[in-house]
Design an enzyme around this catalytic site. Structure first.
Site, PDB file in Angstrom:
ATOM      1  N   LYS A   1      -1.119 -19.843   4.758  1.00 38.29           N
ATOM      2  CA  LYS A   1      -1.981 -20.137   5.888  1.00 38.29           C
ATOM      3  C   LYS A   1      -2.101 -18.904   6.786  1.00 38.29           C
ATOM      4  O   LYS A   1      -1.238 -18.043   6.683  1.00 38.29           O
ATOM      5  CB  LYS A   1      -1.451 -21.336   6.662  1.00 38.29           C
ATOM      6  CG  LYS A   1      -0.245 -21.013   7.591  1.00 38.29           C
ATOM      7  CD  LYS A   1       0.100 -22.197   8.432  1.00 38.29           C
ATOM      8  CE  LYS A   1      -0.096 -21.957   9.892  1.00 38.29           C
ATOM      9  NZ  LYS A   1       0.993 -21.282  10.590  1.00 38.29           N
TER      10      LYS A   1
ATOM     11  N   ASP B   1      -3.794  -0.115  -3.489  1.00 42.54           N
ATOM     12  CA  ASP B   1      -4.742  -0.427  -2.431  1.00 42.54           C
ATOM     13  C   ASP B   1      -5.407  -1.738  -2.854  1.00 42.54           C
ATOM     14  O   ASP B   1      -6.271  -1.761  -3.718  1.00 42.54           O
ATOM     15  CB  ASP B   1      -5.778   0.698  -2.305  1.00 42.54           C
ATOM     16  CG  ASP B   1      -6.832   0.349  -1.270  1.00 42.54           C
ATOM     17  OD1 ASP B   1      -6.801  -0.783  -0.747  1.00 42.54           O
ATOM     18  OD2 ASP B   1      -7.705   1.204  -1.007  1.00 42.54           O
TER      19      ASP B   1
ATOM     20  N   ARG C   1       0.797  -1.228   0.000  1.00 42.14           N
ATOM     21  CA  ARG C   1       0.000   0.000   0.000  1.00 42.14           C
ATOM     22  C   ARG C   1       0.829   1.278   0.000  1.00 42.14           C
ATOM     23  O   ARG C   1       0.353   2.351  -0.334  1.00 42.14           O
ATOM     24  CB  ARG C   1      -0.862   0.022   1.266  1.00 42.14           C
ATOM     25  CG  ARG C   1      -2.260  -0.478   1.033  1.00 42.14           C
ATOM     26  CD  ARG C   1      -3.005  -0.420   2.305  1.00 42.14           C
ATOM     27  NE  ARG C   1      -2.133  -0.850   3.414  1.00 42.14           N
ATOM     28  CZ  ARG C   1      -2.568  -1.145   4.627  1.00 42.14           C
ATOM     29  NH1 ARG C   1      -3.826  -1.031   4.914  1.00 42.14           N
ATOM     30  NH2 ARG C   1      -1.741  -1.534   5.573  1.00 42.14           N
TER      31      ARG C   1
ATOM     32  N   LYS D   1       5.189 -24.307  22.169  1.00 43.37           N
ATOM     33  CA  LYS D   1       6.102 -23.161  22.161  1.00 43.37           C
ATOM     34  C   LYS D   1       6.830 -23.138  23.510  1.00 43.37           C
ATOM     35  O   LYS D   1       6.338 -23.661  24.499  1.00 43.37           O
ATOM     36  CB  LYS D   1       5.332 -21.847  22.014  1.00 43.37           C
ATOM     37  CG  LYS D   1       4.345 -21.836  20.858  1.00 43.37           C
ATOM     38  CD  LYS D   1       4.936 -21.209  19.615  1.00 43.37           C
ATOM     39  CE  LYS D   1       3.934 -21.040  18.509  1.00 43.37           C
ATOM     40  NZ  LYS D   1       4.189 -21.821  17.300  1.00 43.37           N
TER      41      LYS D   1
ATOM     42  N   HIS E   1       0.861 -28.444   9.802  1.00 44.02           N
ATOM     43  CA  HIS E   1       2.163 -29.099   9.724  1.00 44.02           C
ATOM     44  C   HIS E   1       2.173 -30.535  10.281  1.00 44.02           C
ATOM     45  O   HIS E   1       2.659 -31.451   9.626  1.00 44.02           O
ATOM     46  CB  HIS E   1       3.219 -28.281  10.471  1.00 44.02           C
ATOM     47  CG  HIS E   1       3.249 -26.827  10.077  1.00 44.02           C
ATOM     48  ND1 HIS E   1       3.030 -26.406   8.785  1.00 44.02           N
ATOM     49  CD2 HIS E   1       3.470 -25.689  10.796  1.00 44.02           C
ATOM     50  CE1 HIS E   1       3.129 -25.086   8.730  1.00 44.02           C
ATOM     51  NE2 HIS E   1       3.390 -24.626   9.933  1.00 44.02           N
TER      52      HIS E   1
HETATM   53  C1  BG6 Z   1       4.497 -21.438  11.357  1.00 45.54           C
HETATM   54  C2  BG6 Z   1       3.794 -21.076  12.621  1.00 45.54           C
HETATM   55  O1  BG6 Z   1       3.602 -21.956  10.410  1.00 45.54           O
HETATM   56  O2  BG6 Z   1       5.491 -22.427  11.630  1.00 45.54           O
HETATM   57  C3  BG6 Z   1       4.773 -20.579  13.668  1.00 45.54           C
HETATM   58  O3  BG6 Z   1       2.837 -20.058  12.354  1.00 45.54           O
HETATM   59  C4  BG6 Z   1       5.858 -21.606  13.882  1.00 45.54           C
HETATM   60  O4  BG6 Z   1       4.124 -20.313  14.894  1.00 45.54           O
HETATM   61  C5  BG6 Z   1       6.483 -22.007  12.550  1.00 45.54           C
HETATM   62  O5  BG6 Z   1       6.837 -21.040  14.744  1.00 45.54           O
HETATM   63  C6  BG6 Z   1       7.465 -23.152  12.710  1.00 45.54           C
HETATM   64  O6  BG6 Z   1       8.134 -23.368  11.494  1.00 45.54           O
HETATM   65  P1  BG6 Z   1       9.618 -23.932  11.469  1.00 45.54           P
HETATM   66  O7  BG6 Z   1       9.923 -24.075  10.012  1.00 45.54           O
HETATM   67  O8  BG6 Z   1      10.479 -22.922  12.159  1.00 45.54           O
HETATM   68  O9  BG6 Z   1       9.594 -25.236  12.198  1.00 45.54           O
END
Ligand code: BG6
Length: 488
Positions: free
Chosen positions: A142, A88, A46, A334, A234
């Site tokens: 995503k 935009d 933008r 995490k 994942h």
């Molecule tokens: C992302 C998530 O898709 O993948 C993150 O949104 C996460 O929260 C990340 O930290 C992990 O990816 P990688 O490649 O570092 O294992």
């Protein structure tokens, strides 16, 4: 498979993803001479900015995020391909001006690195300006939705303008070298192909632990939680590659058809079994790698009453012939002690123990696939300790057959997942991208778990930052007389 000249357009070029991943990955592809010389890379955002300012910004970001100084020749070729368009993105009338930056003779790739809420507006803008043609490809990041219903809304908006064979839904784990290697390992080695089922395998563990917290993404993360952020995409994608039947060929739909069947066979988790099969956790303050870190509720911008999970452990069962009675345990969180992604396949014990004098129970063979870091494949076997002992008093030791990628492929650079995926988009191969029915099936299964959590009203269990998650996740395994694999 050749790379064609294309107009590679990054919508949201000033955002985090473009700066950290997309532009540095395109630069690496240029360095490997994998970007066609007539390709143009067009950034859209933008902000008013001249082309020169944009080029300087891209340079700064690539240096920062690739951690290396740029190669002069590569940069000269790469920067000559860059173009910037101030737009935009939500104003469909603004796309008329965008037209002059692209060339109908080149294949157009539109990477939507924007919030999904504006995917529809971008597609409409492109359509109203008459830019869309059947050769065009659109890449979606995503999160594609928050649940099944919202993912359908986004997919429908895009499907109004693009056919499924033009849509590339990214799950960057599918671009990781070691995740792809699962296909090679399983189907290029008869030793695994013939031992890959409930007759030989006791259970499977998939762990994706991260030492980072939410990295300033409170707004996004608190809405999502670890289930939507990591499991829905994942971890389930990894699971499908481990569990799927051999595809007929390596083409996109053969692979995706098999992955979909796995997703359809996931046994539902709902209010009747959620307590037994799932654990949710939330980190409190602690120390990660010797550094003090705040708890989730003390992160900047936190809502101190949040019950969002930052850790999930699951016992997943597949209702199909191959995997009957073989649980898959998934764990991701995490602020765990270290960043490590691993798959561990535990094989069944020997039917009879010849070595009971030294081992009351022989430890199982284990196949460990280290996805990251220190990529590799390792098999734990029992081995005789060399010495003068005869067969009656043989001394055995658990030993490892170890394939370390950094040693075996010392001359090969392990490319970032995005490099591989961007190249596949430019080539036009959808095999490493997620089909709509896969996403919807994954959401159906995940939605049921989230709904059960919501109706249980149980808050997530706290775990201290720098630990392997809540105690309940240990109990989840202990109930089955099993334990989580301990990463090195
Ligand atoms: C992302 C998530 O898709 O993948 C993150 O949104 C996460 O929260 C990340 O930290 C992990 O990816 P990688 O490649 O570092 O294992």
């Amino acid at each position: 498979n050749t790379v064609e000249p294309c107009d590679f357009v990054i919508f949201g070029t000033k955002g985090d993803l473009a700066r950290r991943k997309l532009l540095p990955s395109l630069y690496q592809l240029e360095k490997a001479s994998l970007v066609h010389r007539d390709t143009k890379i067009i950034g859209v955002a933008r902000n008013e900015m001249s082309n020169g300012e944009y080029v300087a910004l891209v340079k700064e970001n690539i240096e920062k995020f690739s951690g290396q100084s740029l190669c002069e020749d590569t940069w000269a070729r790469f920067s000559a391909k860059l173009d910037y368009v101030c737009l935009d993105m939500q104003d469909s009338l603004a796309y008329e001006g965008f037209k002059e930056h692209v060339d109908a003779k080149r294949t157009m790739v539109c990477y939507l690195a924007t919030p999904p809420s504006i995917y529809g507006a971008i597609c409409k803008g492109l359509n109203d300006a008459g830019i869309i043609d059947p050769t065009m490809r659109v890449v979606l990041e995503k999160p594609i939705g928050h649940d099944l219903a919202s993912s359908k809304v986004i997919n429908n908006q895009v499907a109004e303008y693009f056919r499924e064979n033009q849509i590339y839904r990214i799950d960057h784990y599918l671009g990781k070298e070691t995740v792809l290697n699962l296909i090679a390992l399983r189907f290029a080695n008869s030793i695994f192909a013939t031992n890959w089922d409930h007759n030989c395998i006791d259970h499977v563990q998939i762990s994706v632990s991260e030492s980072v917290g939410i990295e300033g993404r409170w707004g996004y993360f608190d809405e999502a939680g670890q289930m939507r952020d990591m499991v829905q995409n994942h971890l389930l994608q990894i699971l499908t590659l481990i569990a799927m039947e051999p595809p007929t060929t390596l083409d996109a739909d053969s692979i995706r058809d098999e992955k979909l069947k796995v997703l359809k066979s996931l046994r539902p988790i709902n209010s009747s079994n959620v307590g037994e099969k799932t654990v949710r956790g939330q980190y409190t303050g602690g120390f990660v790698k010797g550094k003090e870190v705040p708890g989730y509720l003390d992160e900047p911008d936190a809502n101190q009453k949040s019950e969002t999970e930052t850790f999930v452990a699951l016992k997943v069962e597949l209702d199909n012939w191959r995997w009957a009675g073989v649980p898959f345990y998934l764990r991701t969180g995490k602020r765990m002690p270290t960043k490590v992604s691993e798959i561990v396949i535990y094989f069944k014990p020997q039917p009879h123990n010849l070595f009971k004098d030294s081992f009351a129970k022989l430890p199982p063979n284990k196949l460990t696939i280290r996805l990251q870091p220190d990529e590799g494949v390792e098999i734990t076997v029992m081995n005789k300790v060399p010495g003068l002992t005869g067969s009656s008093s043989m001394n055995l030791q658990k030993s490892k057959l170890n394939l370390s990628f950094s040693e075996t492929f010392a001359d090969e650079r392990i490319a970032d997942a995005y490099e591989k995926l961007l190249l596949e988009v430019m080539i036009g191969n959808q095999a490493l991208f997620v089909r709509r029915d896969e996403i919807e099936q994954a959401w159906t299964w995940v939605d049921s778990i989230i709904k059960a959590w919501e109706s249980s009203n149980e808050p997530p269990e706290p775990y201290q930052a720098g630990t392997w998650g809540p105690v309940a996740s240990i109990a989840l395994m202990a109930r089955d007389n099993r334990a989580w694999y301990e990463s090195k």
